[in-house]
Design a protein around this motif. Structure first.
Motif, PDB file in Angstrom:
ATOM      1  N   THR A 335       0.876  -1.203   0.054  1.00 18.34           N
ATOM      2  CA  THR A 335       0.269  -0.066   0.117  1.00 18.34           C
ATOM      3  C   THR A 335       0.933   1.257  -0.075  1.00 18.34           C
ATOM      4  O   THR A 335       0.392   2.195  -0.322  1.00 18.34           O
ATOM      5  N   HIS A 336       1.997   1.066   0.471  1.00 22.37           N
ATOM      6  CA  HIS A 336       2.947   2.279   0.442  1.00 22.37           C
ATOM      7  C   HIS A 336       3.559   2.507  -0.846  1.00 22.37           C
ATOM      8  O   HIS A 336       3.913   3.611  -1.110  1.00 22.37           O
ATOM      9  N   SER A 337       4.102   1.449  -1.349  1.00 21.27           N
ATOM     10  CA  SER A 337       4.972   1.709  -2.829  1.00 21.27           C
ATOM     11  C   SER A 337       4.080   1.587  -3.893  1.00 21.27           C
ATOM     12  O   SER A 337       4.512   2.158  -4.966  1.00 21.27           O
ATOM     13  N   GLY A 338       2.707   1.184  -4.058  1.00 24.88           N
ATOM     14  CA  GLY A 338       1.927   1.181  -5.091  1.00 24.88           C
ATOM     15  C   GLY A 338       2.453  -0.043  -5.797  1.00 24.88           C
ATOM     16  O   GLY A 338       3.506  -0.673  -5.700  1.00 24.88           O
ATOM     17  N   ARG A 339       1.605  -0.075  -6.953  1.00 31.08           N
ATOM     18  CA  ARG A 339       2.032  -1.165  -8.094  1.00 31.08           C
ATOM     19  C   ARG A 339       3.271  -0.730  -8.985  1.00 31.08           C
ATOM     20  O   ARG A 339       3.360   0.707  -9.075  1.00 31.08           O
ATOM     21  N   MET A 340       3.831  -1.596  -9.570  1.00 34.27           N
ATOM     22  CA  MET A 340       5.000  -1.502 -10.579  1.00 34.27           C
ATOM     23  C   MET A 340       4.402  -1.579 -12.062  1.00 34.27           C
ATOM     24  O   MET A 340       3.541  -1.955 -12.423  1.00 34.27           O
ATOM     25  N   ALA A 341       4.955  -0.305 -12.651  1.00 36.60           N
ATOM     26  CA  ALA A 341       4.644   0.101 -14.211  1.00 36.60           C
ATOM     27  C   ALA A 341       5.075  -1.181 -15.058  1.00 36.60           C
ATOM     28  O   ALA A 341       6.110  -1.972 -14.900  1.00 36.60           O
ATOM     29  N   GLY A 342       4.445  -1.335 -16.187  1.00 34.51           N
ATOM     30  CA  GLY A 342       4.916  -2.493 -17.050  1.00 34.51           C
ATOM     31  C   GLY A 342       6.150  -2.197 -17.441  1.00 34.51           C
ATOM     32  O   GLY A 342       7.072  -3.408 -17.772  1.00 34.51           O
ATOM     33  N   VAL A 343       6.396  -0.856 -17.834  1.00 40.47           N
ATOM     34  CA  VAL A 343       7.950  -0.438 -18.513  1.00 40.47           C
ATOM     35  C   VAL A 343       8.849  -0.927 -17.495  1.00 40.47           C
ATOM     36  O   VAL A 343       9.991  -1.526 -17.808  1.00 40.47           O
ATOM     37  N   GLU A 344       8.774  -0.887 -16.036  1.00 42.04           N
ATOM     38  CA  GLU A 344       9.748  -1.208 -14.998  1.00 42.04           C
ATOM     39  C   GLU A 344       9.961  -2.653 -15.120  1.00 42.04           C
ATOM     40  O   GLU A 344      10.857  -3.307 -14.817  1.00 42.04           O
ATOM     41  N   ILE A 345       8.863  -3.459 -15.209  1.00 35.62           N
ATOM     42  CA  ILE A 345       9.000  -4.903 -15.332  1.00 35.62           C
ATOM     43  C   ILE A 345       9.642  -5.295 -16.510  1.00 35.62           C
ATOM     44  O   ILE A 345      10.553  -6.293 -16.694  1.00 35.62           O
ATOM     45  N   MET A 346       9.749  -4.640 -17.579  1.00 40.04           N
ATOM     46  CA  MET A 346      10.364  -4.887 -18.970  1.00 40.04           C
ATOM     47  C   MET A 346      11.741  -4.652 -18.703  1.00 40.04           C
ATOM     48  O   MET A 346      12.698  -5.523 -19.055  1.00 40.04           O
ATOM     49  N   ALA A 347      12.048  -3.576 -17.857  1.00 39.27           N
ATOM     50  CA  ALA A 347      13.619  -3.234 -17.813  1.00 39.27           C
ATOM     51  C   ALA A 347      14.044  -4.235 -16.790  1.00 39.27           C
ATOM     52  O   ALA A 347      15.329  -4.696 -16.919  1.00 39.27           O
ATOM     53  N   THR A 348      13.284  -4.831 -15.840  1.00 40.57           N
ATOM     54  CA  THR A 348      13.794  -5.860 -14.802  1.00 40.57           C
ATOM     55  C   THR A 348      14.161  -7.045 -15.523  1.00 40.57           C
ATOM     56  O   THR A 348      15.213  -7.695 -15.361  1.00 40.57           O
ATOM     57  N   GLN A 349      13.363  -7.444 -16.494  1.00 38.08           N
ATOM     58  CA  GLN A 349      13.489  -8.673 -17.449  1.00 38.08           C
ATOM     59  C   GLN A 349      14.792  -8.581 -18.053  1.00 38.08           C
ATOM     60  O   GLN A 349      15.725  -9.332 -18.119  1.00 38.08           O
ATOM     61  N   PHE A 350      15.052  -7.290 -18.827  1.00 33.84           N
ATOM     62  CA  PHE A 350      16.294  -7.086 -19.563  1.00 33.84           C
ATOM     63  C   PHE A 350      17.480  -7.180 -18.514  1.00 33.84           C
ATOM     64  O   PHE A 350      18.425  -7.585 -18.930  1.00 33.84           O
ATOM     65  N   ALA A 351      17.495  -6.386 -17.472  1.00 33.75           N
ATOM     66  CA  ALA A 351      18.603  -6.324 -16.450  1.00 33.75           C
ATOM     67  C   ALA A 351      18.908  -7.899 -16.212  1.00 33.75           C
ATOM     68  O   ALA A 351      19.849  -8.188 -15.808  1.00 33.75           O
ATOM     69  N   ASN A 352      17.781  -8.678 -15.808  1.00 36.30           N
ATOM     70  CA  ASN A 352      18.028 -10.075 -15.344  1.00 36.30           C
ATOM     71  C   ASN A 352      19.057 -10.832 -16.501  1.00 36.30           C
ATOM     72  O   ASN A 352      19.866 -11.535 -16.184  1.00 36.30           O
ATOM     73  N   LEU A 353      18.508 -10.624 -17.796  1.00 28.32           N
ATOM     74  CA  LEU A 353      19.304 -11.159 -18.968  1.00 28.32           C
ATOM     75  C   LEU A 353      20.667 -10.696 -19.111  1.00 28.32           C
ATOM     76  O   LEU A 353      21.580 -11.479 -19.189  1.00 28.32           O
ATOM     77  N   LEU A 354      20.836  -9.382 -18.690  1.00 30.10           N
ATOM     78  CA  LEU A 354      22.257  -8.659 -18.731  1.00 30.10           C
ATOM     79  C   LEU A 354      22.963  -9.328 -17.570  1.00 30.10           C
ATOM     80  O   LEU A 354      24.414  -9.377 -18.031  1.00 30.10           O
ATOM     81  N   GLU A 355      22.565  -9.515 -16.453  1.00 30.58           N
ATOM     82  CA  GLU A 355      23.211  -9.947 -15.586  1.00 30.58           C
ATOM     83  C   GLU A 355      23.420 -11.771 -15.385  1.00 30.58           C
ATOM     84  O   GLU A 355      24.170 -12.141 -14.665  1.00 30.58           O
ATOM     85  N   GLY A 356      22.656 -12.300 -16.531  1.00 27.68           N
ATOM     86  CA  GLY A 356      22.642 -13.728 -16.496  1.00 27.68           C
ATOM     87  C   GLY A 356      22.057 -14.168 -14.972  1.00 27.68           C
ATOM     88  O   GLY A 356      22.479 -15.308 -14.554  1.00 27.68           O
ATOM     89  N   ARG A 357      20.904 -13.734 -14.362  1.00 28.17           N
ATOM     90  CA  ARG A 357      20.737 -13.903 -13.305  1.00 28.17           C
ATOM     91  C   ARG A 357      19.079 -13.841 -13.270  1.00 28.17           C
ATOM     92  O   ARG A 357      18.494 -12.632 -13.160  1.00 28.17           O
ATOM     93  N   PHE A 358      18.368 -15.011 -13.067  1.00 29.45           N
ATOM     94  CA  PHE A 358      17.208 -15.017 -12.694  1.00 29.45           C
ATOM     95  C   PHE A 358      16.938 -15.771 -11.457  1.00 29.45           C
ATOM     96  O   PHE A 358      17.941 -16.319 -10.981  1.00 29.45           O
ATOM     97  N   VAL A 359      15.809 -15.824 -10.763  1.00 29.90           N
ATOM     98  CA  VAL A 359      15.396 -16.470  -9.689  1.00 29.90           C
ATOM     99  C   VAL A 359      15.290 -18.259 -10.137  1.00 29.90           C
ATOM    100  O   VAL A 359      14.436 -18.256 -10.921  1.00 29.90           O
ATOM    101  N   THR A 360      16.030 -18.906  -9.744  1.00 32.19           N
ATOM    102  CA  THR A 360      16.006 -20.189 -10.162  1.00 32.19           C
ATOM    103  C   THR A 360      16.461 -21.269  -8.831  1.00 32.19           C
ATOM    104  O   THR A 360      16.843 -20.846  -7.856  1.00 32.19           O
ATOM    105  N   SER A 361      15.643 -22.462  -8.745  1.00 36.87           N
ATOM    106  CA  SER A 361      15.780 -23.222  -7.830  1.00 36.87           C
ATOM    107  C   SER A 361      16.885 -24.442  -8.287  1.00 36.87           C
ATOM    108  O   SER A 361      16.805 -24.903  -9.191  1.00 36.87           O
TER     109      SER A 361
END
Length: 736
Positions: A335-361
Motif C-alpha cells: 500500500t505504500h509503494s503502489g504497483r509497478m509499471a509495466g515498463v519497469e517490469i520490462m526493464a527488470t527482465q532485460f536487467a536479469n538477462l544482462l546479468e545472467g541472473r534469474f530466480v532459479t531453484s
C-alpha cells in the motif's frame, strides 16, 4: 532397520507428502516463501545500463495531456532525437502503436529511422471465454475486438467456455518499417489482481516469438561488441530467434581460439533459446528502484548521462493511482509503494538477462523437502523431547539463514515456507506422539516388572497416567510366583584379582558403568533383571511365547558379549571379561525375608543350572554357553554342540551348546571350524582317543586357536595314557 532411523524416514516421508500436497493446493512456496525472501533481502542495485523515461504526472501537466494516452505520440519524435543526440544505445517503447496517426506518424517514423536503434512493442491479445472476453494490454484489447475464429453459417451461438487463444497485433505499417525490430511483451491483466513473478522469454503460443526484453538484450550485446566471435544472423534478431527456438539447434561450437567469456555467453544464449519459455524475475526492489527520469525533463534536454544506455519509455506514475492502467503487483509492492509499471517490469527482465541472473531453484523442491524432513527426523529421534525440538528449531533457523544468504548472493531459490511452516510443525507433532507412545509402553513394562518381582508395591503404582493412590495399603498378597521361563547368568572372570588391585570406590565406579552396559541388551530384548550380586547378574524372560523368548535371550547374550568387549577396550581401570550361561525351566519369583529386610529374586534349580553353565566357559575357553534344549532350534542363531557335561551338584548330564553368532553374520571360517570340531567331538564321545586327538590337533593347526578344541585335545591325550574304566561320553567337572 534400526528403529530411530525408521522413524526418521517415516517423519521425512509424511512431512514431504503433507508439504507437497499443501503446496500443490495453495502455492504457498511461491506466494509466501518467494515473496518473503524478496522482502527479507531488500533492494539491490540494478544495472546502470537500464534507464526508464517515465510518462508521469509531471509530464502530463507539462504537455497539458489531461491523461489522454493517444496524444503522447506527438512528442515522441523529439524525444527520440534528444536520446539519439546523447548517444543512447537503444530506445525501447513499452507502448503500442497499433492504429495509424496520419498527423504525427510521418515525423515519428522519420525520427525512428534516423536513430536506427528503436525497438517497439507488438500487442498480445488473449481470448479466454466467448467472443466478448478479450484481455491483454489495454489499448490492444479495447481497439481490436474482431473474433479470433469464424463460425460456419449464420449461427450466433457463443464460443466454447473452454477456448483459450492468443494473437499478436503488430504496430502500424510505417512505424514497423522504420523500427530496428519489434516483438511482443505480455503481462497478466491488472483486473485479475495477480502478482507478476515470472516473465516470458518466448511466447510459444505465438509461433515461438521472442519477447521484447530478449530482443533488447541481444541488440545491446551487438551494440556493445559482446557478440564478437559468436555466429550472428543476417536477418532481424526476432526472425533468427524464432527459427532457433523452433529448431533448438546447438550453434557451431566455438573454436579452440574462442575465449572463455565467449564460450560462457554462447552457453547463456543456448539456455535462453532452448530451455523453458518463462523465468522467475529477480526483482531489484519496489517501484522506482531503477534510474527513472521524467519524460518532460528528457524532452527538454535537462537530463544528461544517457550515452550507451538502454532507455525504456513507458507509462510510470510517481504516485500510484488505482485508476491508471498498466500497473501490476510484484513481490515488493504494498500500500505504500503502489504497483509497478509495466515498463519497469520490462526493464527488470532485460536487467536479469544482462546479468545472467534469474530466480532459479538449483534442484527440484521435492528433493529439498525430503532432505529437510530427513534431517529434522534424525534430530528428533536422536534427541527426544524438548532437546530434539530445540535442535530442530536451531536447524530450521540455520536453514532459513542459509536460504536468505543464498538467495541474496545468487538469486537461488531454496524452499522455505513448506519446510519451516509445514514440515517442521508436522515433525514436532509426530515426535511428541511417538514420545507419548514410548512413555506409555515403558510404563507398561515397569508395571509388569513390579507386578512380577515386587508384588507388594503394585497397589501404590498409578494404574494410568496422572493417577496415584498413596492411601491404599498393601493387601494380603502371595509373595511368590511359580513360572516357566528362561534364565541368563553372568559372571566376571578374574574378578577377585581385579578387585584386589583397586580401591572400593574405584570398583564401585567400574561396576556401576559395567552393569549399565550389561543391562541394556536385556531390557532392549524385553528381559527382566532379577538379581545383581557382586560380580554376577541374573536376568529372566517370562510370560511370552517360548520361541520368542529363546531368540530374545540369545540376541541379548550376543549383544551383551559385544558390549562388554567394547567396554573393556574403552575402560582404563581394568578389564572385566564376562562369561554367560543360558538355561530354561521352572523358577519361583518371590520375596525372601532376611531379618528386617526383604529381597525379591528368581529362585530354583533353573537359576542354579544357568549359573553352573556359565562356569563351564572357563574350561572350554568360550563366552556364551546354553543348554541344548534351550538353543538347539532357535531361528536365526548359529550354535555348535560342545559335549555332554555332568555339572557340579547335578547327577543328570547336560548337553551344552556354544552360541556362536547371528546367522546373517556367520563367516565361512566359523562354519568350517564347526564342522571339523563336530567330527572330533564324535570321535571323542565314542572313545576313539587317537582319532579325536588328531582331529583336534589338525583343527588347531589350521585355525590357531579354539577353546573347546584345546580342551578336548588335552582330555583325549590324557585318556590315551589312562583311559577311563567306564566311558559314556560324558565329561564330569569336579568344580564350578
Amino acid at each position: 532397520m534400526n528403529q530411530p532411523y525408521l522413524r526418521a524416514i517415516i517423519i521425512a516421508l509424511i512431512s514431504f507428502l503433507l508439504g507437497s500436497g499443501i503446496d500443490a493446493l495453495t502455492n504457498i512456496e511461491t506466494s509466501l516463501g518467494l515473496d518473503t525472501l524478496f522482502k527479507i533481502r531488500g533492494t539491490r542495485p540494478p544495472p546502470a545500463e537500464a534507464v526508464i523515461v517515465a510518462m508521469d504526472e509531471v509530464s502530463e501537466t507539462r504537455f497539458n495531456l489531461r491523461q489522454d494516452f493517444t496524444l503522447w505520440r506527438g512528442f515522441h519524435a523529439k524525444l527520440i532525437q534528444e536520446l539519439h543526440r546523447q548517444g543512447a544505445a537503444l530506445i525501447v517503447f513499452d507502448l503500442q502503436f497499433i492504429a495509424a496517426d496520419p498527423e504525427h506518424d510521418p515525423a515519428f517514423s522519420e525520427a525512428i529511422r534516423q536513430a536506427g536503434n528503436v525497438l517497439v512493442t507488438d500487442c498480445v491479445q488473449k481470448l479466454r471465454r466467448g467472443v466478448e472476453d478479450f484481455y491483454g494490454r489495454s489499448a490492444c484489447s479495447k481497439n481490436n475486438l474482431q473474433p479470433f475464429v469464424q463460425l460456419e453459417g449464420q449461427q450466433k451461438q457463443p464460443l466454447s467456455e473452454q477456448l483459450i487463444a492468443m494473437r499478436k497485433i503488430e504496430p502500424a505499417a510505417t512505424i514497423k518499417a522504420a523500427a530496428l525490430d519489434h516483438a511482443p511483451f505480455f503481462l497478466t491483466d491488472d483486473a485479475e489482481n495477480a502478482i507478476v513473478r515470472e516473465g516470458w522469454i518466448f511466447l510459444d503460443a505465438l509461433a515461438e516469438a521472442p519477447t521484447l526484453p530478449v530482443l533488447t538484450w541481444l541488440y545491446y550485446l551487438q551494440h556493445s561488441g559482446q557478440l564478437h566471435g559468436i555466429n550472428q544472423p543476417n536477418s532481424l534478431f526476432s526472425t533468427w530467434l524464432t527459427n532457433k527456438r523452433r529448431q533448438c539447434l546447438l550453434p557451431v561450437k566455438p573454436t579452440l581460439t574462442a575465449s572463455a567469456k565467449e564460450i560462457d555467453l554462447q552457453q547463456r544464449l543456448d539456455n535462453i533459446i532452448c530451455l523453458q519459455d518463462t523465468r522467475y524475475l529477480d526483482f531489484y526492489g519496489p517501484p522506482h528502484t531503477f534510474r527513472m527520469e521524467s519524460y518532460s525533463d528528457v524532452y527538454d534536454g535537462k537530463v544528461s548521462n544517457l550515452k550507451d544506455k538502454v532507455v525504456f519509455v513507458g507509462m510510470s506514475n510517481r504516485q500510484f493511482a488505482p485508476t491508471k492502467p498498466d500497473f501490476f503487483q510484484t513481490p515488493y509492492t504494498d500500500t505504500h509503494s503502489g504497483r509497478m509499471a509495466g515498463v519497469e517490469i520490462m526493464a527488470t527482465q532485460f536487467a536479469n538477462l544482462l546479468e545472467g541472473r534469474f530466480v532459479t531453484s538449483p534442484y527440484p523442491p521435492a528433493l529439498w523437502y525430503v532432505l529437510f524432513g530427513l534431517w529434522i527426523g534424525w534430530l528428533l529421534t536422536q534427541f527426544p523431547g524438548l532437546l530434539g525440538i530445540a535442535a530442530s528449531l536451531l536447524l530450521g533457523g540455520v536453514y532459513a539463514g542459509l536460504t536468505v544468504w543464498y538467495f541474496k548472493r545468487s538469486g537461488a531459490w531454496l524452499p522455505v515456507a513448506v519446510p519451516l511452516l509445514i514440515q517442521l510443525p508436522c515433525a514436532w507433532l509426530m515426535s511428541l506422539v511417538w514420545s507419548r507412545r514410548d512413555l506409555l509402553k515403558e510404563r507398561k513394562r515397569i508395571l509388569m516388572f513390579v507386578r512380577q518381582i515386587f508384588p507388594q508395591w503394585i497397589h501404590f503404582v498409578a494404574t494410568s497416567p496422572g493417577q496415584w493412590y498413596p492411601e491404599k495399603s498393601a493387601k494380603a498378597l502371595a509373595f511368590e510366583r511359580d513360572v516357566n521361563g528362561l534364565c541368563l547368568a553372568t559372571d566376571i572372570e578374574g574378578y577377585t584379582t581385579v578387585a584386589a588391585q583397586h580401591t572400593p570406590h574405584e570398583m564401585w565406579e567400574l561396576l556401576n558403568e559395567y552393569y549399565q552396559v550389561l543391562s541394556h541388551p536385556v531390557t532392549k530384548h524385553q528381559g527382566i533383571i532379577a538379581d545383581v550380586t557382586g560380580d554376577a547378574m541374573m536376568a529372566v524372560w517370562i510370560d511370552g511365547a517360548v520361541a520368542t523368548q529363546r531368540l530374545a535371550a540369545c540376541l541379548a547374550a550376543l549383544e551383551m558379549a559385544l558390549a562388554v568387549e567394547r567396554f573393556n577396550d574403552a575402560t582404563r581401570v581394568g578389564r572385566l571379561p564376562t562369561r554367560i550361561g543360558l538355561h530354561e525351566g521352572a523358577m519361583t519369583l518371590g520375596k525372601i525375608n532376611a531379618g528386617e529386610g526383604s529381597h525379591y529374586r528368581a529362585i530354583g534349580d533353573t537359576v542354579n543350572t544357568a549359573s553352573r553353565i556359565q562356569g563351564v566357559n572357563k574350561y572350554l575357553g568360550t563366552q556364551i554357553l546354553a543348554s541344548a534344549s534351550f538353543a538347539a532350534n532357535v531361528n536365526n542363531i548359529i550354535s555348535r554342540p560342545v559335549g555332554l557335561f555332568r555339572l557340579v551338584g547335578r547327577e543328570e548330564p547336560l548337553a551344552l551348546l556354544e552360541i556362536v553368532a547371528i546367522k546373517s553374520n556367520m563367516s565361512d571360517t566359523q562354519i568350517k571350524l564347526g564342522q571339523q570340531f563336530a567330527k572330533g567331538l564324535m570321535a571323542f564321545q565314542q572313545g576313539q582317543w587317537t582319532a579325536a586327538a588328531n582331529s583336534f590337533q589338525a583343527l588347531l593347526d589350521t585355525y590357531n586357536t579354539d577353546g573347546p578344541s584345546q580342551f578336548y585335545l588335552n582330555l583325549a591325550l590324557a585318556y590315551q595314557k589312562n583311559p577311563p574304566a567306564y566311558w559314556e561320553g560324558i565329561v564330569t567337572l569336579g568344580e564350578k
